[in-house]
Design a protein around this motif. Structure first.
Motif, short mmCIF file in Angstrom:
data_model
loop_
_atom_site.label_atom_id
_atom_site.label_comp_id
_atom_site.label_asym_id
_atom_site.label_seq_id
_atom_site.Cartn_x
_atom_site.Cartn_y
_atom_site.Cartn_z
N ALA A 10 0.84 -1.20 0.00
CA ALA A 10 0.00 0.00 0.00
C ALA A 10 0.87 1.25 0.00
O ALA A 10 0.59 2.22 -0.72
N LYS A 11 1.93 1.22 0.78
CA LYS A 11 2.83 2.37 0.83
C LYS A 11 3.52 2.59 -0.52
O LYS A 11 3.72 3.74 -0.93
N ASN A 12 3.84 1.51 -1.22
CA ASN A 12 4.44 1.64 -2.55
C ASN A 12 3.48 2.31 -3.53
O ASN A 12 3.89 3.16 -4.32
N VAL A 13 2.22 1.91 -3.48
CA VAL A 13 1.21 2.54 -4.35
C VAL A 13 1.10 4.02 -4.01
O VAL A 13 1.07 4.88 -4.90
N LEU A 14 1.05 4.33 -2.73
CA LEU A 14 0.93 5.72 -2.31
C LEU A 14 2.15 6.54 -2.74
O LEU A 14 2.01 7.70 -3.13
N MET A 15 3.31 5.94 -2.71
CA MET A 15 4.52 6.65 -3.16
C MET A 15 4.44 6.93 -4.66
O MET A 15 4.88 8.00 -5.12
N ASP A 16 3.87 5.99 -5.42
CA ASP A 16 3.68 6.23 -6.86
C ASP A 16 2.72 7.39 -7.09
O ASP A 16 2.95 8.25 -7.95
#
Length: 92
Positions: free
Chosen positions: A50-56
């Motif tokens: 989820a954090k990776n998606v948010l960073m994108d």
């Protein structure tokens, strides 16, 4: 009063959905996405995926905010936006 995670997800989804549907947006929307993502990333309950998606999404909003042609930026990220919406929907 700060928004809880559910409300943050809802606002994030609304902005991304509007940009996807309209193929346009504003610098203010990009700034709002940045603020939401920063706040959400501080939540220790989010998975690393989820954090990776948010960073994108954060990078997208950063690039959009400084883009000379924001509508073209949004249009060129239609597939990404669709994927992010699907991924974020899993969080809610």
């Amino acid at each position: 009063m700060p928004l809880d995670l559910h409300n943050q997800i809802s606002v994030l989804m609304d902005i991304l959905s509007n940009q996807q549907t309209d193929c346009c947006g504003t610098v203010a929307e990009c700034e709002q996405l940045e603020r939401l993502v920063k706040s959400m990333l501080s939540n220790d309950n989010l998975s690393s995926e989820a954090k990776n998606v948010l960073m994108d999404v954060y990078q997208y909003s950063q690039n959009g905010k400084y883009s000379a042609h924001l509508d073209e930026h949004i249009l060129s990220h239609q597939q990404d936006i669709s994927r992010w919406i699907d991924d974020i929907h899993q969080l809610s």
